[in-house]
Design an enzyme around this catalytic site. Structure first.
Site, PDB file in Angstrom:
ATOM      1  N   ASP A  67      41.765  33.921  31.856  1.00  0.00           N
ATOM      2  CA  ASP A  67      42.276  33.980  33.224  1.00  0.00           C
ATOM      3  C   ASP A  67      43.498  33.068  33.386  1.00  0.00           C
ATOM      4  O   ASP A  67      43.448  31.882  33.063  1.00  0.00           O
ATOM      5  CB  ASP A  67      41.161  33.543  34.176  1.00  0.00           C
ATOM      6  CG  ASP A  67      41.309  34.080  35.575  1.00  0.00           C
ATOM      7  OD1 ASP A  67      42.446  34.120  36.065  1.00  0.00           O
ATOM      8  OD2 ASP A  67      40.283  34.448  36.176  1.00  0.00           O
ATOM      9  N   THR A  83      43.327  38.370  39.739  1.00  0.00           N
ATOM     10  CA  THR A  83      42.209  38.470  38.793  1.00  0.00           C
ATOM     11  C   THR A  83      41.524  39.827  38.818  1.00  0.00           C
ATOM     12  O   THR A  83      41.323  40.453  37.770  1.00  0.00           O
ATOM     13  CB  THR A  83      41.188  37.355  39.076  1.00  0.00           C
ATOM     14  OG1 THR A  83      41.802  36.090  38.826  1.00  0.00           O
ATOM     15  CG2 THR A  83      39.959  37.496  38.190  1.00  0.00           C
ATOM     16  N   LYS A 131      33.399  33.876  36.849  1.00  0.00           N
ATOM     17  CA  LYS A 131      33.610  34.645  38.080  1.00  0.00           C
ATOM     18  C   LYS A 131      32.837  35.958  38.040  1.00  0.00           C
ATOM     19  O   LYS A 131      32.810  36.633  37.007  1.00  0.00           O
ATOM     20  CB  LYS A 131      35.098  34.955  38.259  1.00  0.00           C
ATOM     21  CG  LYS A 131      35.995  33.737  38.412  1.00  0.00           C
ATOM     22  CD  LYS A 131      37.444  34.175  38.570  1.00  0.00           C
ATOM     23  CE  LYS A 131      38.386  32.996  38.740  1.00  0.00           C
ATOM     24  NZ  LYS A 131      39.799  33.425  38.862  1.00  0.00           N
ATOM     25  N   ASP A 132      32.291  36.345  39.193  1.00  0.00           N
ATOM     26  CA  ASP A 132      31.583  37.625  39.253  1.00  0.00           C
ATOM     27  C   ASP A 132      32.512  38.780  38.887  1.00  0.00           C
ATOM     28  O   ASP A 132      32.163  39.664  38.116  1.00  0.00           O
ATOM     29  CB  ASP A 132      30.950  37.843  40.629  1.00  0.00           C
ATOM     30  CG  ASP A 132      31.880  37.531  41.778  1.00  0.00           C
ATOM     31  OD1 ASP A 132      32.976  38.110  41.843  1.00  0.00           O
ATOM     32  OD2 ASP A 132      31.512  36.699  42.639  1.00  0.00           O
ATOM     33  N   ARG A 133      33.741  38.790  39.456  1.00  0.00           N
ATOM     34  CA  ARG A 133      34.657  39.896  39.192  1.00  0.00           C
ATOM     35  C   ARG A 133      35.097  39.950  37.736  1.00  0.00           C
ATOM     36  O   ARG A 133      35.424  41.016  37.217  1.00  0.00           O
ATOM     37  CB  ARG A 133      35.866  39.814  40.118  1.00  0.00           C
ATOM     38  CG  ARG A 133      36.648  38.504  40.080  1.00  0.00           C
ATOM     39  CD  ARG A 133      37.665  38.476  41.215  1.00  0.00           C
ATOM     40  NE  ARG A 133      38.486  37.261  41.243  1.00  0.00           N
ATOM     41  CZ  ARG A 133      38.163  36.142  41.878  1.00  0.00           C
ATOM     42  NH1 ARG A 133      37.012  36.078  42.546  1.00  0.00           N
ATOM     43  NH2 ARG A 133      38.980  35.099  41.878  1.00  0.00           N
ATOM     44  N   ASP A 151      42.011  29.432  34.905  1.00  0.00           N
ATOM     45  CA  ASP A 151      42.604  29.767  36.201  1.00  0.00           C
ATOM     46  C   ASP A 151      42.373  28.659  37.219  1.00  0.00           C
ATOM     47  O   ASP A 151      43.291  28.251  37.938  1.00  0.00           O
ATOM     48  CB  ASP A 151      42.002  31.072  36.715  1.00  0.00           C
ATOM     49  CG  ASP A 151      42.644  31.544  38.017  1.00  0.00           C
ATOM     50  OD1 ASP A 151      43.820  31.917  37.998  1.00  0.00           O
ATOM     51  OD2 ASP A 151      41.955  31.540  39.058  1.00  0.00           O
ATOM     52  N   ASP A 197      44.510  38.266  32.570  1.00  0.00           N
ATOM     53  CA  ASP A 197      44.549  39.081  33.786  1.00  0.00           C
ATOM     54  C   ASP A 197      45.828  38.868  34.594  1.00  0.00           C
ATOM     55  O   ASP A 197      46.123  39.628  35.511  1.00  0.00           O
ATOM     56  CB  ASP A 197      43.325  38.804  34.662  1.00  0.00           C
ATOM     57  CG  ASP A 197      43.147  37.330  34.983  1.00  0.00           C
ATOM     58  OD1 ASP A 197      43.865  36.488  34.421  1.00  0.00           O
ATOM     59  OD2 ASP A 197      42.273  37.017  35.816  1.00  0.00           O
ATOM     60  N   HIS A 198      46.608  37.841  34.252  1.00  0.00           N
ATOM     61  CA  HIS A 198      47.894  37.532  34.890  1.00  0.00           C
ATOM     62  C   HIS A 198      48.382  36.218  34.303  1.00  0.00           C
ATOM     63  O   HIS A 198      47.654  35.535  33.587  1.00  0.00           O
ATOM     64  CB  HIS A 198      47.758  37.400  36.417  1.00  0.00           C
ATOM     65  CG  HIS A 198      46.688  36.446  36.858  1.00  0.00           C
ATOM     66  ND1 HIS A 198      46.817  35.077  36.768  1.00  0.00           N
ATOM     67  CD2 HIS A 198      45.447  36.667  37.364  1.00  0.00           C
ATOM     68  CE1 HIS A 198      45.719  34.490  37.217  1.00  0.00           C
ATOM     69  NE2 HIS A 198      44.856  35.443  37.576  1.00  0.00           N
TER      70      HIS A 198
END
Length: 571
Positions: free
Chosen positions: A61, A102, A185-187, A329, A376-377
């Site tokens: 992340d 994310t 993270k859940d996502r 992140d 993711d970024h």
């Protein structure tokens, strides 16, 4: 009924009949009373498809591409360097849409398409039909697994509109593949695991440092997960965080003491060391671990336990483990791109990745599994720091923008209630109010876009009308369009100037279409992967088609990316 429940019922049935069912054994057996003479039928030759035993997807992340090169000399030989030297490195890999957040990032990696198709347009977004903000994975129809009556477990992938490569593997194998997603993270766990996964697990912080799931996947946590959680696994990480090596050797970062970092509560300055045990009470207890490199170690611990206890990669049906390291992140947001904290976090993550790869070697066997690593970024340097270095950079005050826009709309149309919401760099119109004025919605859109283009800090603006009626083929407009979902997105989308952010003056963020947010690593390693390096420009949407091609399965149903054949061996 979920696959896990189905297989459990079949197992109970077979046991009751005096037989056993292995983890991947086909339960369909000839009936003794069948009218077909099974002895007269010759079984077909079993010619096994060439596939890896296990795919491991690693998403880091907020990892900029230059974190691979900036800290390269400090990495060991068994983590990032192993993937770079012995695998295939696409050095010019980018996100081809905005926003670079994310949830859209993880969704795009695994679906092979962009928010225009998969529908995950942000981490949170304004639902114009409900008139409220929604979170990308929240689901009121499920319950928490692993902790009772807890909203953090009420999550599922139901808002993800496209299938994932993990879904397609489950469909291809008739559910025999084991698919698990793991993240802080859940996502970061749910969106990669997809709709048909066996499990997705994420961290529940606060007073408990454990991994939880939801009833979307299971009725109860497996015994090994319960045992892992009951061992109080996060307690060992509430300890001192000091630099891994002498702080004077951290030459790839700025000075430890500076004005651009946000210290934890009850700590006066954002400098090493950090006494996490003493800071925990004022900083969310076990949630504090998320903002340290130990959050990545915690994820690695759980991923290693999952590989062993779920027997992943132990037969000829490919399995898929999706791991997202999210603490990078949290650290980046709090301390920024140029901090000693971010450098130390990556040096420690390098060791956790080495530990994970070593475990894969032991459990699955080097050469039997395939790994990809991406992000993711990326992230922007702290604008206050850039301004000090005489770059054009700054901060955008969204409240001032909304106030000034309302004033301009009132003067132009005589109605100050034409805006329903402004969020995620999008303006949502109040259609009822628009219908009451002597102007069309397209005219209002164009007025807002023109106003935005002339507002300080905004570079470009696009209308809904343009997004749905024009097929942009390149440039920023195409990136905006790929992130625009016709049902879920707003009516005007604006793009901020480079290095201008909506954020505080300490720490960093992301979300833009600038290269610091779009340029991320893409490494492939292991079974079926060539050794090599390419500077060809690739897109994040190419990951899922590449893995699908390696597995020889269908692409995700909305995939728009292409297989990166340079990385694949001719098997």
């Amino acid at each position: 009924m979920r696959k896990l429940v189905f297989l459990s019922l079949i197992s109970l049935f077979m046991v009751s009949c005096g037989s056993t069912l292995s983890r991947k054994q086909n339960p369909r057996q000839p009936n003794e009373e069948s009218t077909i003479d099974s002895t007269a039928i010759e079984a077909p030759q079993q010619d096994a498809l060439e596939q890896p035993k296990l795919i491991v997807g690693i998403v880091v992340d907020q990892m900029r591409y230059d974190y691979l090169t900036r800290f390269y000399s400090r990495y060991g030989n068994d983590g990032f360097k192993r993937l770079m030297k012995d695998g295939f490195n696409f050095t010019n890999n980018h996100y081809n849409f905005i926003p670079t957040y994310t949830a859209p990032g993880h969704a795009s990696i695994y679906t092979g398409t962009t928010p225009a198709d998969h529908g995950i347009i942000g981490n949170n977004w304004y639902d114009k039909f409900k008139g409220e903000y929604i979170y990308n994975t929240d689901d009121a129809n499920v319950v928490s697994i692993g902790i009772e009556d807890d909203k953090e477990g009420k999550m599922s992938p139901r808002r993800l509109l496209s299938s994932t490569v993990t879904d397609e593997l489950e469909l291809f194998t008739q559910g025999r593949a084991k698919v698990i997603g793991i993240s802080i993270k859940d996502r970061g766990a749910i969106l990669p695991a997809g709709h048909a996964a066996d499990a997705a697990y994420w961290m529940r912080g606060g007073d408990k440092g454990i991994f939880i799931s939801s009833s979307f996947y299971m009725d109860a946590a497996p015994l090994w997960v319960q045992q892992f959680n009951n061992s109080n696994p996060a307690a060992k990480y509430l300890k001192e965080w000091n630099t891994l090596y002498p702080i004077e050797t951290y030459l790839a970062s700025g000075p430890d003491l500076n004005d651009y970092e946000r210290a934890p509560r009850s700590k006066e300055q954002a400098i090493f060391p950090y006494d996490l045990a003493n800071l925990a009470a004022e900083n969310g207890n076990y949630s504090l671990i998320k903002s340290t490199p130990y959050g990545n170690s915690f994820v690695a611990d759980f991923a290693i336990a999952a590989i062993t206890n779920e027997q992943m990669g132990q037969d000829n049906t490919p399995d898929f483990l999706a791991v997202s390291f999210s603490s990078t992140d949290y650290v980046g947001h709090q301390y920024g791109v140029n901090s000693v904290e971010i450098e130390d976090t990556y040096l420690r993550l390098d060791k956790d990745i080495a530990r994970l790869l070593n475990h894969l070697d032991q459990e699955v066997g080097d050469g039997n599994y395939t790994v990809f690593l991406t992000a993711d970024h990326g992230a922007v340097n702290v604008p206050a720091y850039l301004k000090e270095k005489k770059f054009n950079a700054g901060y955008f005050n969204e409240r001032d923008f909304v106030r000034d826009l309302d004033t301009a709309l009132t003067e132009k149309f005589g109605n100050g209630k034409l805006i329903r919401n402004v969020s995620n760099d999008q303006v949502f119109l109040n259609m009822q109010s628009v219908e009451s004025i002597d102007a069309s919605s397209q005219e209002v859109e164009e007025f807002i876009a023109s106003f935005a283009r002339n507002y300080p800090g905004i570079d470009k603006a696009y209308t809904r009308t343009a997004m749905v009626s024009t097929g942009f083929t390149g440039g920023m407009a195409a990136m905006v369009q790929r992130g625009f979902h016709q049902q879920r997105s707003g009516d005007v989308i604006f793009v901020l100037d480079p290095a201008v952010i909506v954020y505080g003056d300490k720490g960093s963020t992301h979300g833009s279409l600038q290269s610091y947010d779009t340029h991320v690593p893409l490494l492939f390693y292991g079974y079926g992967i060539q050794k090599g390096r390419s500077t060809d420009r690739t897109s994040i949407t190419d990951v899922a088609p590449t893995i699908s091609s390696l597995l020889q399965i269908s692409f995700p149903n909305s995939a728009t990316g292409k297989p990166l054949t340079k990385a694949l061996k001719q098997l």
